[in-house]
Design a protein around this motif. Structure first.
Motif, short mmCIF file in Angstrom:
data_model
loop_
_atom_site.label_atom_id
_atom_site.label_comp_id
_atom_site.label_asym_id
_atom_site.label_seq_id
_atom_site.Cartn_x
_atom_site.Cartn_y
_atom_site.Cartn_z
N LYS A 1 11.50 -1.01 14.27
CA LYS A 1 11.69 0.13 14.08
C LYS A 1 12.23 0.14 12.67
O LYS A 1 12.18 1.19 11.75
CB LYS A 1 12.91 0.79 14.98
CG LYS A 1 13.40 2.15 14.79
CD LYS A 1 12.38 3.28 15.05
CE LYS A 1 13.00 4.51 14.56
NZ LYS A 1 12.35 5.44 13.83
N THR B 1 7.86 4.44 6.71
CA THR B 1 7.99 6.11 6.56
C THR B 1 8.70 6.67 5.54
O THR B 1 8.35 7.73 4.87
CB THR B 1 8.34 6.55 8.00
OG1 THR B 1 9.74 6.18 8.38
CG2 THR B 1 7.17 6.19 8.97
N LYS C 1 4.20 4.39 17.06
CA LYS C 1 5.10 5.75 17.50
C LYS C 1 5.78 6.44 16.43
O LYS C 1 6.25 7.70 16.47
CB LYS C 1 6.22 5.23 18.53
CG LYS C 1 5.57 4.80 19.96
CD LYS C 1 6.56 4.26 20.89
CE LYS C 1 5.86 4.04 22.05
NZ LYS C 1 6.84 2.78 22.59
N ASP C 2 6.09 5.76 15.20
CA ASP C 2 6.43 6.35 13.93
C ASP C 2 5.43 6.89 13.18
O ASP C 2 5.74 7.66 12.10
CB ASP C 2 7.43 5.35 13.23
CG ASP C 2 8.70 5.42 13.59
OD1 ASP C 2 9.06 5.71 14.64
OD2 ASP C 2 9.53 5.32 12.63
N ALA D 1 9.34 0.30 10.62
CA ALA D 1 8.82 1.68 10.54
C ALA D 1 9.42 2.74 9.63
O ALA D 1 9.02 3.20 8.86
CB ALA D 1 8.62 2.02 11.84
N ASP D 2 10.77 2.42 9.79
CA ASP D 2 11.61 3.36 9.04
C ASP D 2 11.37 3.01 7.42
O ASP D 2 11.32 4.02 6.72
CB ASP D 2 13.08 2.96 9.19
CG ASP D 2 13.65 3.84 10.64
OD1 ASP D 2 12.65 4.40 11.55
OD2 ASP D 2 14.51 3.36 11.05
#
Length: 170
Positions: free
Chosen positions: A156, A163, A29-30, A159-160
């Motif tokens: 998340k 990214t 999703k990221d 993912a952060d």
């Protein structure tokens, strides 16, 4: 830094696999390219820029497939961003406090410079494989103690970090 992420896991009855799939979904999703695979089936970990390894806990040890994956790929893992998760407590303890990694996993965390480790609650329900699983179920200690909100929040954070690293490259 990251274009391809491997989420790999060792599981006996599928609970850890479902956690790994939830982690992979958050990463996708990221905008990350993610494959979620059983640890025993990974033949070329070098294809991935980052790795998340999960293992179910059995009698104080990580699932053998997760242990073997880490051992086989230790040089490669030391060169990449890596995160670990464990699953297993058959009670609410993982939701109530931070549970440190078991000794063997802690050694790998230290040796490989793993970015983070988290322990999530486990699941053991009727039909689970194994003599010990049957004994646990007969004693009334089964159930599903996974907290998918906590799993997604942890993913998340992974993912952060990935990214952010990718954005710094651009």
């Amino acid at each position: 830094m990251t274009d391809a992420v491997l989420v790999t896991y060792g599981t006996t009855n599928g609970s850890t696999a479902q956690i790994a799939e939830a982690v992979a979904d958050v990463l996708r999703k990221d905008g990350l390219t993610v494959e979620a695979l059983p640890a025993r089936s990974v033949t070329n970990a070098a294809r991935y820029d980052a790795v998340v390894v999960g293992g179910g806990l059995y009698a104080g040890r990580w699932h053998k497939d997760a242990r073997r994956f880490v051992r086989r790929n230790r040089v490669l893992l030391a060169e990449r961003p890596v995160w670990f998760f464990s699953s297993g407590p058959l009670d609410a303890s993982a939701s109530e406090r931070d549970i440190p990694p078991v000794r063997g996993v802690q050694r790998a965390v230290n040796r490989l410079g793993v970015r983070d480790h988290v322990t999530f609650g486990g699941r053991l329900e009727e039909g689970a494989k194994g003599r010990v699983a049957g004994m646990i179920l007969r004693s009334g200690k089964g159930g599903d103690f996974r907290d998918f909100g906590a799993i997604e929040a942890w993913a998340k954070g992974v993912a952060d970090a990935l990214t952010h690293a990718r954005e710094e490259r651009v």
